[in-house]
Design an enzyme around this catalytic site. Sequence first.
Site, PDB file in Angstrom:
ATOM      1  CG  HIS A  22      28.634  50.080  36.189  1.00 12.70           C
ATOM      2  ND1 HIS A  22      27.529  50.897  36.168  1.00 12.70           N
ATOM      3  CD2 HIS A  22      28.924  49.866  37.495  1.00 12.70           C
ATOM      4  CE1 HIS A  22      27.160  51.155  37.409  1.00 12.70           C
ATOM      5  NE2 HIS A  22      27.991  50.550  38.236  1.00 12.70           N
ATOM      6  CE  LYS A 306      18.810  56.093  40.458  1.00  8.22           C
ATOM      7  NZ  LYS A 306      18.192  55.139  41.368  1.00  8.22           N
TER       8      LYS A 306
HETATM    9  N1  MSP Z   1      29.203  44.474  43.766  1.00  5.64           N
HETATM   10  C1  MSP Z   1      30.427  45.089  44.063  1.00  5.64           C
HETATM   11  C2  MSP Z   1      31.585  44.331  43.445  1.00  5.64           C
HETATM   12  C3  MSP Z   1      31.675  42.886  43.816  1.00  5.64           C
HETATM   13  S1  MSP Z   1      32.958  42.107  42.949  1.00  5.64           S
HETATM   14  C4  MSP Z   1      33.167  40.674  43.714  1.00  5.64           C
HETATM   15  C5  MSP Z   1      30.450  46.509  43.523  1.00  5.64           C
HETATM   16  N2  MSP Z   1      29.589  46.797  42.546  1.00  5.64           N
HETATM   17  S2  MSP Z   1      29.457  48.221  41.810  1.00  5.64           S
HETATM   18  O1  MSP Z   1      28.286  48.128  40.977  1.00  5.64           O
HETATM   19  O2  MSP Z   1      29.497  49.275  42.740  1.00  5.64           O
HETATM   20  O3  MSP Z   1      30.663  48.289  40.841  1.00  5.64           O
HETATM   21  C6  MSP Z   1      31.879  48.919  41.182  1.00  5.64           C
HETATM   22  C7  MSP Z   1      32.774  48.863  39.972  1.00  5.64           C
HETATM   23  O4  MSP Z   1      32.134  49.464  38.823  1.00  5.64           O
HETATM   24  C8  MSP Z   1      34.072  49.610  40.097  1.00  5.64           C
HETATM   25  O5  MSP Z   1      35.051  48.882  40.812  1.00  5.64           O
HETATM   26  C9  MSP Z   1      34.426  49.817  38.638  1.00  5.64           C
HETATM   27  O6  MSP Z   1      34.872  48.622  38.068  1.00  5.64           O
HETATM   28  C10 MSP Z   1      33.072  50.162  38.029  1.00  5.64           C
HETATM   29  N3  MSP Z   1      32.768  51.591  38.128  1.00  5.64           N
HETATM   30  C11 MSP Z   1      31.602  52.129  38.582  1.00  5.64           C
HETATM   31  N4  MSP Z   1      31.668  53.486  38.489  1.00  5.64           N
HETATM   32  C12 MSP Z   1      32.855  53.849  38.004  1.00  5.64           C
HETATM   33  C13 MSP Z   1      33.468  55.085  37.700  1.00  5.64           C
HETATM   34  N5  MSP Z   1      32.872  56.239  37.894  1.00  5.64           N
HETATM   35  N6  MSP Z   1      34.732  55.039  37.206  1.00  5.64           N
HETATM   36  C14 MSP Z   1      35.392  53.865  36.982  1.00  5.64           C
HETATM   37  N7  MSP Z   1      34.845  52.696  37.265  1.00  5.64           N
HETATM   38  C15 MSP Z   1      33.600  52.643  37.801  1.00  5.64           C
HETATM   39  O7  MSP Z   1      31.271  47.287  43.979  1.00  5.64           O
END
Ligand code: MSP
Length: 643
Positions: A22, A306
């Site tokens: 994130h 996790k």
């Molecule tokens: N809540 C939805 C998004 C809604 S937007 C209107 C969601 N949340 S999430 O917590 O799963 O976040 C996904 C996003 O977190 C990814 O699209 C990316 O921006 C970021 N990432 C989470 N893990 C990641 C990686 N391992 N690598 C790169 N980005 C990552 O989906």
Amino acid sequence: MLKNFYVSTPIYYVNDKPHIGHGYTSIAADFFARFNRLAGREAFFLTGTDEHGTKVANAAEAKGMDPRTFCDGVVTHFVEAWKSLGVDYNYFVRTTDARHEKAIQKLLTVLNEAKTPDGRDAIYPGVYEGLYCTGCEKFLTEGEIVDGNCSIHKTPAQHLTERNYFFRLEPYLPIIKEKVENNELVILPDERRREVLGLLRMGLPDFSISRESVTWGIKLPFDPSQVAYVWVDALPNYISAIGYGDDPEMFEKWWANAEVVHLMAKDILKFHCLYWPAMLMAAGLKCPDKIFIHGYATVNGEKMGKSAGNQIDPHRMTEIYGVDATRYLLLNQYPFGADGDIKETEFVARYNSDLANDLGNLVSRVAKMINQYCHGRIPEPRANVVGKKEMMSMAEDLPDEVFDHVRNFRITDAISSTWNMIRATNRFLENAAPWKLAKEGDMEAVGGVLYTAAELVRVVTILLYPIMPEKMREVRKIFGLDDSTLTLDSARTWFDLPHGNMVTFKTSVFPRLDADKVPSLVAPPREPETETVDEIGLVTYDHFAKMRLRVAEVISAEKVKGADKLLRLQIDLGSEKRQIVAGIAQHYAPEIIVGKKIVVVANLEPATIRGIESRGMLLAAQKDGQLTLVTVDKDIPAGASVS
Ligand code: MSP
């Protein structure tokens, strides 16, 4: 004149704490916002959290908390993580904010009245059919069903139908295709653009915009028996946060009149590139200008998760490397857009070669030599300095070259162009050898060389500020510079370093790291969890004995402001007094609970609930939503153990 710049990250789910994946998107968004501001644009950077839906409700229930209180707790982890990564957003949106809810209801009302380009209702009632898991309380996707069972609960998925409202997607798809093809809606990188065009060619079914079975969400204004589907609630955060529901002027400024850029990873491409533009068109609003989809990061070659125990906590990384080096190492490890691996084994070497050697040494050398040879003041510039012309012409082109990379989302190229100049400056110093000139007594020439080098360092501090804001400010301070000239224009202007400035150098900006002493980023693997619950739900005595249950007397109680379910209790545990927060305000008035002897779990991890620390948890029995406190039936002193 460039338009205003509006950049967003996805709003992250609060069912888990933030990790460096994130962080990657958030740092990138912060980088773009800062760089565009350097270039004189007004920029707005939005991030936030996605808090509705079954996933979050289940996570809250697993902790025995109501969803709102649970969200309030997890959100603080995101806020803290962004603080520790230097992520300086303009606004943090939460989908549980009253402001967001109001905007969603407005949008849903607009959508419900909207007609598709071919004159049909954009929203229509229908029936959703699918395989449902009562454990998850949701319809399962194909991937969540194994041999007809829910992959999590291992119970048979039930065929269920639910009344839902649907969004008529199909009439919007050809328009989206045209916009993508003519780059009115720019999707980057090209590989993702092709993926979106592929999806458009295949066609997509209408999507349901509401759920009947879910309760934790925003009610549909035209049918309060349903709540908005999480994505329909989440995507419009990009407009609710900038005044869609309540501030037309702000909304105009940051939506209609701005360059709107959404950043995310490829996991959520379909929602952003297809559903979101279609919803916007139905609401009569413009589509985002650019959607940039970066890759998915693995850690040391493995998917971050996790269960794999390899999620990197942002705080841990900044504790080890510092905030600026963390930002640099993460964004510079692989090109923005590509899938990549966070290889911690490479971090120390990279830190030492790029930050400690190339950049840190350059700053130290120049500052120390100015102290030594120029009485600690920036010397006067001079005309004929060996190699200066080449360096000046390099520096002249660099700001626009770097900004061009930034405008095209080439973060690693922006960094490597700047690094070329850092390395060239080191070579320039080697060649000009001011220490030799000093030995020969040509102090004017020494001053000329050092002015040039300090000027180049100044340009570097501007170009690297968006990636390493704290350290670049520190370097500027060494050379007597403040933030007023932290602009791309200043980077384009030679002689912007005032001679006579005091140089105050204390320690090196990036001290070298000793690879043998740097701890691992991935928290040490947890002891494999021993199976504590057997098939029919029995636990061992040893496991039960780990719980410290104690009798406590309630000394005082008060309602928590703004939380109708919570009471803040001061309790006496015999040997100590403590504060706990309990979700029983709707069942016990404060004056009734005071004086009662209750049972608490005394060794529960402390938690912060609505900003109040809670150290322990009381026990209560529950039936049909009614809570009854567990008490003791004879008088026994506070602190007595319960077993
Ligand atoms: N809540 C939805 C998004 C809604 S937007 C209107 C969601 N949340 S999430 O917590 O799963 O976040 C996904 C996003 O977190 C990814 O699209 C990316 O921006 C970021 N990432 C989470 N893990 C990641 C990686 N391992 N690598 C790169 N980005 C990552 O989906």
